[in-house]
Design an enzyme around this catalytic site. Structure first.
Site, PDB file in Angstrom:
ATOM      1  N   ASN A 237     -76.138 -10.777   0.414  1.00 29.45           N
ATOM      2  CA  ASN A 237     -76.570 -10.263   1.719  1.00 29.45           C
ATOM      3  C   ASN A 237     -78.074  -9.986   1.797  1.00 29.45           C
ATOM      4  O   ASN A 237     -78.632  -9.850   2.890  1.00 29.45           O
ATOM      5  CB  ASN A 237     -75.795  -9.000   2.113  1.00 29.45           C
TER       6      ASN A 237
ATOM      7  N   ASP B 177     -65.547  -7.304   7.364  1.00 31.33           N
ATOM      8  CA  ASP B 177     -66.338  -8.395   7.951  1.00 31.33           C
ATOM      9  C   ASP B 177     -66.192  -8.417   9.466  1.00 31.33           C
ATOM     10  O   ASP B 177     -65.163  -8.014  10.008  1.00 31.33           O
ATOM     11  CB  ASP B 177     -65.874  -9.729   7.338  1.00 31.33           C
TER      12      ASP B 177
HETATM   13  C1  IPE Z   1     -68.852 -10.404   2.691  1.00 30.47           C
HETATM   14  O1  IPE Z   1     -69.124 -10.724   4.007  1.00 30.47           O
HETATM   15  C2  IPE Z   1     -69.696  -9.244   2.274  1.00 30.47           C
HETATM   16  C3  IPE Z   1     -69.388  -7.964   2.895  1.00 30.47           C
HETATM   17  C4  IPE Z   1     -68.397  -7.723   3.699  1.00 30.47           C
HETATM   18  C5  IPE Z   1     -70.279  -6.899   2.534  1.00 30.47           C
HETATM   19  P1  IPE Z   1     -70.144 -11.873   4.388  1.00 30.47           P
HETATM   20  O2  IPE Z   1     -70.174 -11.930   5.871  1.00 30.47           O
HETATM   21  O3  IPE Z   1     -71.453 -11.654   3.713  1.00 30.47           O
HETATM   22  O4  IPE Z   1     -69.455 -13.160   3.767  1.00 30.47           O
HETATM   23  P2  IPE Z   1     -69.666 -14.704   4.099  1.00 30.47           P
HETATM   24  O5  IPE Z   1     -71.131 -14.972   3.993  1.00 30.47           O
HETATM   25  O6  IPE Z   1     -69.188 -14.919   5.498  1.00 30.47           O
HETATM   26  O7  IPE Z   1     -68.838 -15.442   3.117  1.00 30.47           O
HETATM   27  C1  IPE Z   2     -69.941  -7.486   7.584  1.00 24.39           C
HETATM   28  O1  IPE Z   2     -70.193  -7.949   8.850  1.00 24.39           O
HETATM   29  C2  IPE Z   2     -70.962  -6.493   7.116  1.00 24.39           C
HETATM   30  C3  IPE Z   2     -71.854  -7.002   6.059  1.00 24.39           C
HETATM   31  C4  IPE Z   2     -71.770  -8.165   5.487  1.00 24.39           C
HETATM   32  C5  IPE Z   2     -72.902  -6.098   5.624  1.00 24.39           C
HETATM   33  P1  IPE Z   2     -71.111  -9.209   9.103  1.00 24.39           P
HETATM   34  O2  IPE Z   2     -72.510  -8.735   9.350  1.00 24.39           O
HETATM   35  O3  IPE Z   2     -70.976 -10.206   8.012  1.00 24.39           O
HETATM   36  O4  IPE Z   2     -70.498  -9.769  10.447  1.00 24.39           O
HETATM   37  P2  IPE Z   2     -70.365 -11.293  10.880  1.00 24.39           P
HETATM   38  O5  IPE Z   2     -69.635 -12.018   9.793  1.00 24.39           O
HETATM   39  O6  IPE Z   2     -71.756 -11.809  11.065  1.00 24.39           O
HETATM   40  O7  IPE Z   2     -69.594 -11.231  12.159  1.00 24.39           O
HETATM   41 MG    MG Z   3     -69.730 -11.769   7.785  1.00 28.22          MG
END
Ligand code: IPE
Ligand code: IPE
Ligand code: MG
Length: 260
Positions: free
Chosen positions: A76, A28
């Site tokens: 996502n 993340d």
């Molecule tokens: C979890 O991260 C999913 C992945 C790392 C693929 P998210 O960024 O989607 O999670 P939330 O929405 O902050 O809980």
């Molecule tokens: C994790 O990074 C990757 C995916 C969920 C695909 P994020 O895209 O969730 O990054 P933040 O949470 O917005 O920083």
């Molecule tokens: Mg995230």
């Protein structure tokens, strides 16, 4: 009671080792990494895919047998269309590039999640990479794609019911062991260690049942900045923890008998 095939460390004193056999990572912070630099979110994902390569290599070098990476959650899809499209193209590109490295390092690729819903070019690349690496035995890289624990439980319940109807599972005899045979992770041991980057301290629908006895490490480092040194440090923290699986510390240390 039969041993839980999905919990290799149930007899903790006998089987817990300093190096986790299975590490699962919630990668993340790509979006925030990009935002901090005034870059588009997709640039964060691109940099994040470099981290995937570095951490995959490091993990198997350090003796990890299974590495599961949460790459795209079932939730996502709700992100802006251009981000979802960009992530899918990046995944396809990553898979094409990674094949050589997987071969060289003798790593097998697997997926968990509803991969049928991924775009056709990604499915094609996945199928090709999985088939090409199927015989590798040094380690297993598991990509969680369109993965959600709640979907997994629902899919497993349907599969279990179908197996009962077909006479392959006993009616009314559902146990965790028989049910777990129908999870996406049926032949993958439970994670010993779950790492989440970016400072968030939640599990976001990731391996809810399988991580019942996992150790958790939450680090503030954003995924694109996460290094193999950070990964090695997480393994050191893990090695210092005492996993008790419901027993007492004295039992774990072998000073007291474990009742069966
Ligand atoms: C979890 O991260 C999913 C992945 C790392 C693929 P998210 O960024 O989607 O999670 P939330 O929405 O902050 O809980
Ligand atoms: C994790 O990074 C990757 C995916 C969920 C695909 P994020 O895209 O969730 O990054 P933040 O949470 O917005 O920083
Ligand atoms: Mg995230």
């Amino acid at each position: 009671m039969p041993a839980n095939r999905n919990a290799p460390s149930q007899n903790a004193a006998a089987t817990t080792s300093a190096v986790p056999a299975h590490v699962a990572i919630i990668m993340d912070g790509n979006g925030r990494w990009a935002k901090q630099r005034g870059l588009p979110r997709l640039e964060g994902h691109r940099r994040g895919s470099r981290t995937v390569r570095a951490i995959t290599t490091a993990a198997f070098e350090l003796g990890v047998r299974y590495l599961t990476l949460y790459a795209f959650s079932a939730e996502n899809w709700k992100r802006p269309q251009d981000e979802v499209g960009g992530l899918m193209r990046l995944l396809e590109f990553f898979l094409k590039q990674e094949l050589k490295t997987l071969h060289k390092n003798k790593i097998r690729l697997r997926t968990i999640g509803r991969t049928d819903a991924l775009p056709a070019p990604v499915r094609k690349q996945l199928a090709a990479t999985i088939a090409a690496t199927a015989d590798h035995a040094r380690g297993t890289l598991v990509l969680a794609l369109n993965y959600g624990s709640r979907d997994e439980i629902a899919d497993a319940a349907n599969a279990y019911a179908a197996a009962v109807a077909a006479g392959r599972e006993p009616a009314g005899g559902c146990t965790w062991e028989t049910f777990a045979r129908h999870l996406y992770t049926a032949d993958i041991p439970d994670p010993d260690l779950v790492i989440r980057t970016s400072g968030e301290t939640r599990v976001s629908n990731f391996l809810l049942m399988q991580s019942a006895y996992a150790e958790f490490i939450f680090t503030p480092v954003l995924w694109p900045d996460f290094t193999k040194e950070d990964f090695a440090a997480a393994l050191e923290t893990y090695a210092r923890r005492e996993r008790r699986f419901g027993l007492t510390s004295e039992q774990i240390k072998g000073k007291l008998e474990v009742r069966n």
